[in-house]
Design a protein around this motif. Structure first.
Motif, PDB file in Angstrom:
ATOM      1  N   GLU A 102       0.859  -1.307   0.096  1.00  0.00           N
ATOM      2  CA  GLU A 102      -0.034   0.037  -0.060  1.00  0.00           C
ATOM      3  C   GLU A 102       1.113   1.113   0.086  1.00  0.00           C
ATOM      4  OE1 GLU A 102      -4.274  -1.180   2.356  1.00  0.00           O
ATOM      5  OE2 GLU A 102      -2.266  -0.859   3.453  1.00  0.00           O
ATOM      6  N   PHE A 106       1.022   4.063  -2.940  1.00  0.00           N
ATOM      7  CA  PHE A 106       0.830   5.404  -2.796  1.00  0.00           C
ATOM      8  C   PHE A 106       1.910   6.303  -3.171  1.00  0.00           C
ATOM      9  CE2 PHE A 106       1.588   8.799   0.609  1.00  0.00           C
ATOM     10  CZ  PHE A 106       0.592   9.951   0.281  1.00  0.00           C
ATOM     11  N   TYR A 107       3.000   6.185  -2.739  1.00  0.00           N
ATOM     12  CA  TYR A 107       4.179   6.739  -3.588  1.00  0.00           C
ATOM     13  C   TYR A 107       4.287   6.687  -4.930  1.00  0.00           C
ATOM     14  CZ  TYR A 107       5.642   7.737   1.140  1.00  0.00           C
ATOM     15  OH  TYR A 107       5.620   8.105   2.402  1.00  0.00           O
ATOM     16  N   ARG A 109       1.509   6.152  -7.050  1.00  0.00           N
ATOM     17  CA  ARG A 109       0.528   7.226  -7.639  1.00  0.00           C
ATOM     18  C   ARG A 109       0.984   8.723  -7.487  1.00  0.00           C
ATOM     19  NH1 ARG A 109      -2.189   7.524 -10.395  1.00  0.00           N
ATOM     20  NH2 ARG A 109      -4.370   8.029  -9.594  1.00  0.00           N
ATOM     21  N   LEU A 110       1.661   9.260  -6.488  1.00  0.00           N
ATOM     22  CA  LEU A 110       2.090  10.492  -6.292  1.00  0.00           C
ATOM     23  C   LEU A 110       3.295  10.659  -7.234  1.00  0.00           C
ATOM     24  CD1 LEU A 110       2.134  11.266  -2.274  1.00  0.00           C
ATOM     25  CD2 LEU A 110       0.370  11.872  -4.071  1.00  0.00           C
ATOM     26  N   SER A 111       4.105   9.761  -7.723  1.00  0.00           N
ATOM     27  CA  SER A 111       4.754  10.116  -8.709  1.00  0.00           C
ATOM     28  C   SER A 111       4.284  10.048 -10.176  1.00  0.00           C
ATOM     29  CB  SER A 111       6.057   8.786  -8.381  1.00  0.00           C
ATOM     30  OG  SER A 111       6.446   8.815  -7.348  1.00  0.00           O
ATOM     31  N   ASP A 115      -2.885   4.354 -12.240  1.00  0.00           N
ATOM     32  CA  ASP A 115      -3.226   3.261 -11.383  1.00  0.00           C
ATOM     33  C   ASP A 115      -3.115   2.090 -12.092  1.00  0.00           C
ATOM     34  OD1 ASP A 115      -4.230   3.188  -9.008  1.00  0.00           O
ATOM     35  OD2 ASP A 115      -6.535   3.704  -9.272  1.00  0.00           O
ATOM     36  N   HIS A 158       9.717   5.445  -9.257  1.00  0.00           N
ATOM     37  CA  HIS A 158       9.232   5.950 -10.635  1.00  0.00           C
ATOM     38  C   HIS A 158      10.278   6.122 -11.333  1.00  0.00           C
ATOM     39  CE1 HIS A 158      10.658   8.658  -7.570  1.00  0.00           C
ATOM     40  NE2 HIS A 158      10.943   9.502  -8.113  1.00  0.00           N
TER      41      HIS A 158
END
Lengths: 251, 260
Positions: A102, A106-107, A109-111, A115, A158
């Motif tokens: 998880e 999260f990281y 998606r932020l990068s 999805d 990323h």
């Protein structure tokens, strides 16, 4: 070689105000540094030398008092180019109520990873840091070594071009130390540029192509591996001499 | 401002809130409070449903408000202290996106909590023979305006936590404004009674500064202005949006140059 990171006349003065009285402390002073693509650059220096301040200035966690930082020819702060940086903090900081996978989603998606692709990418980096079998484990149940690997995984999720590691080898046991050393070398061979700070000079000497010696907030010397390769312990000698010549590390 | 950054942050904050022990304890406390209002309503005899409705709505609002103030005040401060924000702010996430993601994630968790408590409360009311057709509109409008108060107070809590950098002072300032907001009309009345001068200006200033919760009391609005009910609820919603946006803007201005 083209420059990935260019630091020009970087100065940071910490100003703290208490009851109307302002105190100023020098963080770093007139730092100049160029890091070429594909390089492993180490920052060494005693505690309080300004290593972490320099890294935080690059990452935008601190604002420079003077000077400029260029990342891939773009002046920072620039949200588009900071995307190409992966950061491994000295101590892994993760919220306790999430599982390893998880945290990575999260990281990811932020990068900017979509999805639909983030799970596959998380699996790839977990395999790279040898954590695939622990992906459903909660962060609060992870050992220090596992957190360090997870921290590395989030820095790589990323696929950044520049990796910034703050004291990546501090506090690791000999096995962890060996793994981290191998990981840094492998990442570099795969094309990553790496900037890291450490005060474990024997380790820096084994992996860095160049080293910047910091003391009292200043970059007092820059050395290339030619100056210590083949002479184990020589970097430490140079470091101690440099610091002593400036009146530092008094016993 | 990228929605693709705000949404994962909001989702992560939402899930994190629900998994925190404090939040679960507060939900449990809310359920117990509602059940106790069920017992207390028996004392109301022929006014049983009225007492049950009032106690239940008050319980939902107070509990959700305190949960929101507590969560919001600690939200960013905890992340600064635990340094979990390092790994977010060192990505291409702007400070504004970071604040909004955390704010909306926490609000979503509180909203879910309010919905759960409302469903439980409405279930108890129906069990007691409540006439949902006659009173449902005002009841659900009351829950809606209670949530608007939460939206507004949460924005204030977030601002004070960033501005004051201490959870205790942020808590005190937020609760002070929350209480003052209930006396906005009285402040205006006082200002009107005073002769022109510094004190009058001060009271007027405070009046405009504090949140005007009288715009957000659906039951009072229904009693006094039932013919304009819809318009006044809409005005209250607009007021909530503007006031919260102003508080969030101030929070952003305090946060954007912050160093870690």
């Amino acid at each position: 070689m083209s420059s990935v990171l260019s630091i020009r006349n970087l100065t940071k003065i910490y100003r703290r105000s208490h009851l109307g009285r302002v105190t100023a402390t020098m963080g770093v002073k007139s730092i100049n540094l160029e890091i070429a693509r594909g390089e492993i650059m180490g920052l060494i220096g005693p505690n309080g030398a300004g290593k972490t301040t320099t890294l935080k200035l690059i990452l935008g966690l601190l604002n420079p008092t003077e000077g400029e930082i260029y990342l891939m020819d773009k002046k920072l702060p620039d949200s588009s180019v900071i995307q190409k940086v992966g950061f491994l903090p000295e101590v892994p900081y993760f919220p306790k109520n999430f599982s390893v996978e998880e945290v990575l989603y999260f990281y990811g998606r932020l990068s900017g990873i979509p999805d639909s692709k983030v799970r596959a990418r998380a699996d790839e980096v977990l395999a790279l840091v040898r954590m695939s079998h622990r992906k459903t484990r909660m962060v609060r149940e992870c050992s220090k070594g596992m957190l360090q690997r997870l921290s590395l995984a989030q820095a790589l999720i990323h696929d950044p071009e520049l990796l910034i590691f703050d004291e990546p080898i501090t506090g690791l046991d000999p096995v962890g130390l060996n793994e981290m050393r191998e990981m840094i070398v492998t990442l570099n061979k795969s094309g990553k540029t790496i900037l890291f700070s450490s005060h474990i000079i024997s380790e820096v000497e084994r992996i860095a192509h160049r080293v910047g010696v910091m003391e009292g907030g200043e970059m007092v010397q820059t050395l290339s591996s030619d100056q210590w390769k083949g002479r184990p312990g020589h970097l430490e000698e140079i470091f101690v001499q440099t610091i002593h010549s400036r009146g530092g590390l008094a016993v | 401002m990228k929605l693709s950054n705000i949404l994962p942050l909001a989702r992560y904050t939402f899930v994190g809130s629900f998994r925190s022990k404090i939040f679960l304890v507060l939900i449990l406390f809310g359920v117990l409070l509602l059940l106790s209002s069920f017992l207390l309503s028996i004392l109301g005899q022929e006014q049983e449903i009225r007492v049950l409705t009032d106690l239940g709505l008050a319980s939902i609002e107070i509990l959700a408000l305190f949960t929101s103030i507590f969560l919001m005040v600690n939200l960013i401060l905890e992340q600064i202290e635990q340094r979990t924000l390092y790994l977010v702010l060192t990505r291409s996430v702007s400070r504004a996106e970071y604040l909004l993601g955390n704010y909306f994630g926490t609000l979503a968790a509180i909203f879910a909590c309010v919905v759960l408590m409302t469903l439980l409360h409405a279930g108890i009311l129906l069990f007691k023979g409540w006439d949902i057709r006659a009173e449902g509109l005002v009841y659900f409008a009351s829950v809606f305006t209670s949530f608007e108060k939460i939206v507004l107070v949460s924005a204030l809590g977030l601002f004070f936590s960033i501005f004051s950098t201490s959870a205790v002072s942020a808590l005190v300032f937020t609760i002070f404004l929350w209480i003052s907001g209930h006396f906005a009309v009285e402040l205006k009345f006082l200002a009107g009674r005073l002769e022109d001068g510094a004190l009058k200006t001060l009271f007027k200033g405070i009046y405009y500064l504090v949140p005007h919760f009288h715009y957000l009391n659906a039951r009072d609005i229904w009693i006094s202005y039932s013919s304009q009910f819809g318009r006044m609820i809409a005005e209250g919603t607009l007021y909530t949006a503007l006031y919260s946006a102003a508080a969030l803007l101030l929070a952003h201005l305090s946060f954007r140059k912050k160093e870690f």
